[in-house]
Every structure is written in C-alpha cells, then in structure tokens.
Design an enzyme around this catalytic site. Structure first.
Site, PDB file in Angstrom:
ATOM      1  N   GLY A  20     -35.596  20.055  35.196  1.00  0.00           N
ATOM      2  CA  GLY A  20     -36.218  19.392  34.046  1.00  0.00           C
ATOM      3  C   GLY A  20     -35.635  18.029  33.717  1.00  0.00           C
ATOM      4  O   GLY A  20     -35.899  17.488  32.645  1.00  0.00           O
ATOM      5  N   LYS A  21     -34.864  17.446  34.615  1.00  0.00           N
ATOM      6  CA  LYS A  21     -34.231  16.151  34.359  1.00  0.00           C
ATOM      7  C   LYS A  21     -35.243  15.039  34.092  1.00  0.00           C
ATOM      8  O   LYS A  21     -35.109  14.291  33.128  1.00  0.00           O
ATOM      9  CB  LYS A  21     -33.318  15.757  35.532  1.00  0.00           C
ATOM     10  CG  LYS A  21     -32.189  16.720  35.793  1.00  0.00           C
ATOM     11  CD  LYS A  21     -31.369  16.349  37.010  1.00  0.00           C
ATOM     12  CE  LYS A  21     -32.140  16.300  38.305  1.00  0.00           C
ATOM     13  NZ  LYS A  21     -32.751  17.583  38.721  1.00  0.00           N
ATOM     14  N   SER A  89     -27.304  14.517  41.522  1.00  0.00           N
ATOM     15  CA  SER A  89     -25.877  14.187  41.553  1.00  0.00           C
ATOM     16  C   SER A  89     -25.014  15.452  41.654  1.00  0.00           C
ATOM     17  O   SER A  89     -24.350  15.833  40.699  1.00  0.00           O
ATOM     18  CB  SER A  89     -25.461  13.308  40.373  1.00  0.00           C
ATOM     19  OG  SER A  89     -25.961  13.724  39.146  1.00  0.00           O
TER      20      SER A  89
END
Length: 189
Positions: A20-21, A89
């Site tokens: 959901g970033k 990341s």
C-alpha cells in the site's frame, strides 16, 4: 525563490510489493496539496523507469536505487519541500544510509502480511514469481528486513487509507514537521 518558512522532510514508506505504499503516498500528497504544501512523490516503479533505468535487482543495484532516491529526497528536503519515497527498500542498511543523508527523515513501515499482498497483486508480480518468471523477489525468495525502529507502523490490512493518513499526519505534527491545522481535512469547495 520565496521562502515558505516550511521545514522540509522526507517520508520514507517501506514495505512489501502490494503493501500500500503508492496508495498511501497519493493520499498523503492530496492532503498536503489541500493545505498548500509543496510535495513530491518518488515512487519506486516510476524511479526505476526514469532515474534508475537499467538497474537490476541485485543487492548492489537495489542499494544504488535507494541512494538515488535518497539523493533527490535530500535535495527536496533541503529546499523546504515534503518528499515521499514509496519504494520497497528491503535492506535496513540502505534505509539507514538514506536517513543519515537526508536528515529530516520519517521512516514509515507499511506492514501487510504476504498473503494479503499476494491477493492485492495489481501488477501481477506474485503470479509471475509463482510461475518462475521472476526470481529474487522481495519477501518471497529475497529478504525483506523489517525496520527495527520506524517512526510509525501502518498496518494496511487493519485500517483504512483515511485512518492511516490521519495517523501519519498526527505523527508529523508530533515530530514538528507539520502544524496542527493539517489534522483537519480541508473543506472541499
């Protein structure tokens, strides 16, 4: 350039593919713009198309990608903008490097169970992993190192986007990056 008197900062969303970033980034961007805030999103998919074209998915290439994102976020932050990184990341060391480079850094762990990420799979990536067409996929056959001390953990399988945005804005007010007026959603004209 006229100074807005605003302190720049970077929100660093980290989490698995499908957590959901990007969705959170867009919702936060909208809230900030409603308040007249300069904001830029560095989404992992878009960055890989433009800024990190040609990089693969080895650890070295992933770290290079994160360093490039951090460099741009650092420039934006130093110039009073709010920047948002929405990239997997996966490695703690690279995220810590970004934190040190940028300074005003808010790590937000977008936590979501792998099975829910697989269900959301809007890009079809998990399906390609299952078919053997993608190797070294973060969270499946390549590691994701969860943040040890993020400023905030957002569990997207347990709360709505609106609740997540409100919790993040509250944290940013608490940290002194936003004034309390951001807690109120602006009235739509």
């Amino acid at each position: 350039m006229v100074s807005t008197g605003q302190t720049g900062f970077t929100i660093w969303f980290t989490g698995l593919s499908g957590a959901g970033k990007s969705t959170l980034s867009e919702a936060v961007e909208q809230r900030f713009k409603q308040h007249g805030r300069n904001v830029e999103i560095l989404d992992g998919d878009i960055v890989r198309t433009h800024l990190s074209k040609g990089l693969g998915f080895s650890r070295e290439d992933r770290d290079t990608n994160i360093k490039r994102i951090a460099f741009v976020c650092g420039l934006l932050t130093r110039n009073g903008a709010a920047s948002i990184s929405a990239a997997i990341s996966p490695y703690r060391e690279a995220r810590e490097w970004a934190r040190q480079e940028i300074g005003n850094f808010v790590e937000v762990y977008v936590k979501c169970p792998l099975d829910v990420c697989r269900q959301r799979d809007v890009k079809g990536l998990y399906k390609l992993v299952d078919e053997g067409k993608i190797k070294n996929f973060t969270g499946v056959d390549d590691p994701y190192e969860e943040p040890e001390h993020p400023e905030l953990i957002i569990e997207t399988d347990k709360e709505t986007i609106a609740e997540s945005v409100q919790r993040l804005v509250s944290k940013l007010v608490e940290l002194g990056y936003l004034d309390p007026t951001y807690l109120e959603e602006p009235v739509q004209a």
